[in-house]
Design a protein around this motif. Structure first.
Motif, PDB file in Angstrom:
ATOM      1  N   LYS A  42       0.823  -1.213   0.000  1.00  0.00           N
ATOM      2  CA  LYS A  42       0.000   0.000   0.000  1.00  0.00           C
ATOM      3  C   LYS A  42       0.852   1.256   0.000  1.00  0.00           C
ATOM      4  CE  LYS A  42      -3.933   2.102   2.419  1.00  0.00           C
ATOM      5  NZ  LYS A  42      -4.877   1.947   3.572  1.00  0.00           N
ATOM      6  N   ALA A  43       1.953   1.234   0.751  1.00  0.00           N
ATOM      7  CA  ALA A  43       2.851   2.389   0.824  1.00  0.00           C
ATOM      8  C   ALA A  43       3.472   2.710  -0.527  1.00  0.00           C
ATOM      9  CB  ALA A  43       3.948   2.131   1.857  1.00  0.00           C
ATOM     10  N   ASN A  44       3.498   1.706  -1.419  1.00  0.00           N
ATOM     11  CA  ASN A  44       4.084   1.899  -2.739  1.00  0.00           C
ATOM     12  C   ASN A  44       3.046   1.838  -3.859  1.00  0.00           C
ATOM     13  OD1 ASN A  44       7.268   1.892  -2.480  1.00  0.00           O
ATOM     14  ND2 ASN A  44       6.465   0.483  -0.936  1.00  0.00           N
ATOM     15  N   ASN A  45       1.769   2.021  -3.462  1.00  0.00           N
ATOM     16  CA  ASN A  45       0.666   2.127  -4.414  1.00  0.00           C
ATOM     17  C   ASN A  45       0.435   0.855  -5.235  1.00  0.00           C
ATOM     18  OD1 ASN A  45       0.102   4.935  -3.788  1.00  0.00           O
ATOM     19  ND2 ASN A  45       2.004   5.405  -4.889  1.00  0.00           N
ATOM     20  N   PHE A  46       0.668  -0.294  -4.579  1.00  0.00           N
ATOM     21  CA  PHE A  46       0.365  -1.576  -5.199  1.00  0.00           C
ATOM     22  C   PHE A  46      -0.849  -2.199  -4.514  1.00  0.00           C
ATOM     23  CE2 PHE A  46       5.074  -1.817  -6.301  1.00  0.00           C
ATOM     24  CZ  PHE A  46       4.864  -1.582  -7.653  1.00  0.00           C
ATOM     25  N   PRO A  47      -1.612  -3.030  -5.221  1.00  0.00           N
ATOM     26  CA  PRO A  47      -2.771  -3.687  -4.591  1.00  0.00           C
ATOM     27  C   PRO A  47      -2.335  -4.663  -3.510  1.00  0.00           C
ATOM     28  CG  PRO A  47      -2.381  -4.569  -6.797  1.00  0.00           C
ATOM     29  CD  PRO A  47      -1.485  -3.377  -6.656  1.00  0.00           C
ATOM     30  N   GLU A  48      -3.187  -4.817  -2.497  1.00  0.00           N
ATOM     31  CA  GLU A  48      -2.883  -5.701  -1.377  1.00  0.00           C
ATOM     32  C   GLU A  48      -3.179  -7.159  -1.726  1.00  0.00           C
ATOM     33  OE1 GLU A  48      -4.567  -4.339   2.315  1.00  0.00           O
ATOM     34  OE2 GLU A  48      -4.183  -2.233   1.823  1.00  0.00           O
ATOM     35  N   ARG A  49      -2.673  -8.061  -0.904  1.00  0.00           N
ATOM     36  CA  ARG A  49      -2.860  -9.495  -1.078  1.00  0.00           C
ATOM     37  C   ARG A  49      -3.658 -10.060   0.079  1.00  0.00           C
ATOM     38  NH1 ARG A  49      -1.408 -11.895  -5.963  1.00  0.00           N
ATOM     39  NH2 ARG A  49       0.487 -10.925  -6.799  1.00  0.00           N
ATOM     40  N   ASN A  50      -4.407 -11.162  -0.161  1.00  0.00           N
ATOM     41  CA  ASN A  50      -5.168 -11.760   0.930  1.00  0.00           C
ATOM     42  C   ASN A  50      -4.303 -12.751   1.706  1.00  0.00           C
ATOM     43  OD1 ASN A  50      -5.401 -14.461  -0.247  1.00  0.00           O
ATOM     44  ND2 ASN A  50      -6.933 -13.599  -1.643  1.00  0.00           N
ATOM     45  N   LEU A  51      -4.827 -13.207   2.821  1.00  0.00           N
ATOM     46  CA  LEU A  51      -4.068 -14.047   3.736  1.00  0.00           C
ATOM     47  C   LEU A  51      -3.610 -15.349   3.081  1.00  0.00           C
ATOM     48  CD1 LEU A  51      -3.180 -13.919   6.753  1.00  0.00           C
ATOM     49  CD2 LEU A  51      -5.168 -15.344   7.280  1.00  0.00           C
ATOM     50  N   GLU A  52      -4.482 -15.963   2.290  1.00  0.00           N
ATOM     51  CA  GLU A  52      -4.130 -17.231   1.658  1.00  0.00           C
ATOM     52  C   GLU A  52      -3.026 -17.057   0.619  1.00  0.00           C
ATOM     53  OE1 GLU A  52      -4.988 -20.448   2.470  1.00  0.00           O
ATOM     54  OE2 GLU A  52      -5.595 -19.271   4.202  1.00  0.00           O
ATOM     55  N   GLU A  53      -3.034 -15.943  -0.079  1.00  0.00           N
ATOM     56  CA  GLU A  53      -1.947 -15.683  -1.015  1.00  0.00           C
ATOM     57  C   GLU A  53      -0.619 -15.567  -0.280  1.00  0.00           C
ATOM     58  OE1 GLU A  53      -3.808 -13.237  -4.740  1.00  0.00           O
ATOM     59  OE2 GLU A  53      -3.802 -12.194  -2.806  1.00  0.00           O
ATOM     60  N   VAL A  54      -0.600 -14.807   0.790  1.00  0.00           N
ATOM     61  CA  VAL A  54       0.634 -14.625   1.554  1.00  0.00           C
ATOM     62  C   VAL A  54       1.107 -15.952   2.142  1.00  0.00           C
ATOM     63  CG1 VAL A  54       1.708 -13.445   3.523  1.00  0.00           C
ATOM     64  CG2 VAL A  54       0.108 -12.208   2.040  1.00  0.00           C
ATOM     65  N   ARG A  55       0.162 -16.802   2.557  1.00  0.00           N
ATOM     66  CA  ARG A  55       0.518 -18.117   3.100  1.00  0.00           C
ATOM     67  C   ARG A  55       1.440 -18.883   2.143  1.00  0.00           C
ATOM     68  NH1 ARG A  55      -2.023 -21.490   6.671  1.00  0.00           N
ATOM     69  NH2 ARG A  55      -3.888 -20.175   6.697  1.00  0.00           N
ATOM     70  N   TRP A  56       1.177 -18.775   0.857  1.00  0.00           N
ATOM     71  CA  TRP A  56       1.968 -19.508  -0.135  1.00  0.00           C
ATOM     72  C   TRP A  56       3.188 -18.736  -0.601  1.00  0.00           C
ATOM     73  CZ3 TRP A  56       1.396 -24.553  -0.985  1.00  0.00           C
ATOM     74  CH2 TRP A  56       0.217 -25.137  -0.509  1.00  0.00           C
ATOM     75  N   PHE A  57       3.252 -17.458  -0.262  1.00  0.00           N
ATOM     76  CA  PHE A  57       4.413 -16.647  -0.639  1.00  0.00           C
ATOM     77  C   PHE A  57       5.572 -16.823   0.349  1.00  0.00           C
ATOM     78  CE2 PHE A  57       1.529 -13.184  -2.703  1.00  0.00           C
ATOM     79  CZ  PHE A  57       1.295 -14.025  -3.782  1.00  0.00           C
ATOM     80  N   VAL A  58       5.272 -17.108   1.617  1.00  0.00           N
ATOM     81  CA  VAL A  58       6.314 -17.143   2.639  1.00  0.00           C
ATOM     82  C   VAL A  58       7.092 -18.455   2.574  1.00  0.00           C
ATOM     83  CG1 VAL A  58       5.027 -15.606   4.165  1.00  0.00           C
ATOM     84  CG2 VAL A  58       4.790 -18.085   4.436  1.00  0.00           C
ATOM     85  N   GLY A  59       8.304 -18.414   3.101  1.00  0.00           N
ATOM     86  CA  GLY A  59       9.119 -19.621   3.206  1.00  0.00           C
ATOM     87  C   GLY A  59      10.461 -19.537   2.498  1.00  0.00           C
ATOM     88  N   ARG A  92      11.862 -13.042  -1.807  1.00  0.00           N
ATOM     89  CA  ARG A  92      10.962 -13.860  -2.621  1.00  0.00           C
ATOM     90  C   ARG A  92       9.504 -13.575  -2.272  1.00  0.00           C
ATOM     91  NH1 ARG A  92       9.723 -15.222  -7.300  1.00  0.00           N
ATOM     92  NH2 ARG A  92       8.777 -17.270  -7.577  1.00  0.00           N
ATOM     93  N   LEU A  93       9.228 -13.325  -0.997  1.00  0.00           N
ATOM     94  CA  LEU A  93       7.881 -12.950  -0.573  1.00  0.00           C
ATOM     95  C   LEU A  93       7.428 -11.692  -1.306  1.00  0.00           C
ATOM     96  CD1 LEU A  93       5.370 -12.708   1.294  1.00  0.00           C
ATOM     97  CD2 LEU A  93       6.877 -11.750   3.042  1.00  0.00           C
ATOM     98  N   ILE A  94       8.277 -10.690  -1.325  1.00  0.00           N
ATOM     99  CA  ILE A  94       7.918  -9.427  -1.964  1.00  0.00           C
ATOM    100  C   ILE A  94       7.829  -9.585  -3.474  1.00  0.00           C
ATOM    101  CG2 ILE A  94       8.616  -7.038  -2.346  1.00  0.00           C
ATOM    102  CD1 ILE A  94       7.532  -7.722   0.493  1.00  0.00           C
ATOM    103  N   GLU A  95       8.740 -10.349  -4.068  1.00  0.00           N
ATOM    104  CA  GLU A  95       8.705 -10.555  -5.518  1.00  0.00           C
ATOM    105  C   GLU A  95       7.392 -11.183  -5.964  1.00  0.00           C
ATOM    106  OE1 GLU A  95      13.477 -11.199  -6.485  1.00  0.00           O
ATOM    107  OE2 GLU A  95      12.164 -12.924  -6.172  1.00  0.00           O
ATOM    108  N   GLN A  96       6.855 -12.079  -5.140  1.00  0.00           N
ATOM    109  CA  GLN A  96       5.592 -12.714  -5.487  1.00  0.00           C
ATOM    110  C   GLN A  96       4.391 -11.829  -5.169  1.00  0.00           C
ATOM    111  OE1 GLN A  96       5.652 -17.318  -4.822  1.00  0.00           O
ATOM    112  NE2 GLN A  96       6.929 -16.414  -3.210  1.00  0.00           N
ATOM    113  N   ALA A  97       4.550 -10.955  -4.175  1.00  0.00           N
ATOM    114  CA  ALA A  97       3.421 -10.124  -3.739  1.00  0.00           C
ATOM    115  C   ALA A  97       3.159  -8.942  -4.671  1.00  0.00           C
ATOM    116  CB  ALA A  97       3.663  -9.625  -2.318  1.00  0.00           C
TER     117      ALA A  97
END
Length: 215
Positions: free
Chosen positions: A30-47, A52-57
């Motif tokens: 949001k701070a960089n004017n990009f759309p937000e992601r839901n919880l389930e999306e982030v669940r699969w981005f982490v690890g 890599r989390l940010i690249e996918q988000a």
């Protein structure tokens, strides 16, 4: 005990950090004017680490400069909001105490930025684990074995006495690359079926099951 040095992943294994990671990710987006992601999306981005989390988000057309700005925003926020909604999974503290009483050494190895690992270490695991390491250059992050091998050396342990506990494909690959067994944490971010698909043979539905594999 079959194993006397137990190395744990952090996010999705010892701590449920998903809400705080999602909040930090969306704050940065949001701070960089990009759309937000839901919880389930982030669940699969982490690890796979914060980058890599940010690249996918971010949107697929984001350039490297934009990604760097989102990463900076994430670090700015997460450094002071690491533990707003995070909590231990039930039975974690009891397991760590039981392992300590059995004479085992324990450690945490995570792809979370090292500042986050150390902050959470102090809040939740002070006196309960013998070492903790998050992602920090120049050590290559998981699934490379470098962090695991470094913590094993730090603890003065032998490879044949070690076992790894984690909830993701990254963790299964990390243990394999380090040439040590892996216990799949089925309560974590990925779930049992996913761990089976990754070839994880030791599957723990509960923290009590982890101890059974170790004793």
């Amino acid at each position: 005990m079959k194993y006397t040095t137990i190395i744990f992943d952090l996010d999705g294994t010892l701590l449920n950090t998903l809400d705080d990671l999602a909040t930090a990710t969306n704050w940065a987006l949001k701070a960089n004017n990009f759309p937000e992601r839901n919880l389930e999306e982030v669940r699969w981005f982490v690890g796979n680490g914060m980058r890599r989390l940010i690249e996918q988000a971010v949107p697929s057309n984001a350039n490297s400069g934009q990604i760097e700005k989102v990463m900076a925003s994430f670090n700015e926020y997460y450094a002071t909001h690491t533990n707003e909604k995070t909590d231990l999974y039930p039975g974690v503290k009891e397991l760590l105490i039981k392992l300590r009483e059995a004479g085992c050494k324990t450690a945490i190895v995570s792809n979370k930025p090292d500042y986050g690992v150390q902050n959470l270490m102090k809040q939740y695991f002070d006196g309960l684990v013998d070492g903790a390491m998050g992602e920090h250059p120049p050590i290559t992050r998981k699934p490379a074995p470098d962090m695991v091998l470094a913590i094993i050396k730090e603890l003065g342990a032998e490879l044949e006495d070690c076992i790894y506990v984690g909830d993701s494909d990254v963790d299964v690959a990390t243990a394999r690359n380090a040439n040590i067994p892996c216990i799949g944490a089925c309560w974590g971010f990925r779930g049992k079926e996913f761990l089976i698909e990754q070839g994880c043979e030791l599957l723990a539905d509960t923290l009590e099951d982890v101890y059974k594999f170790i004793e």
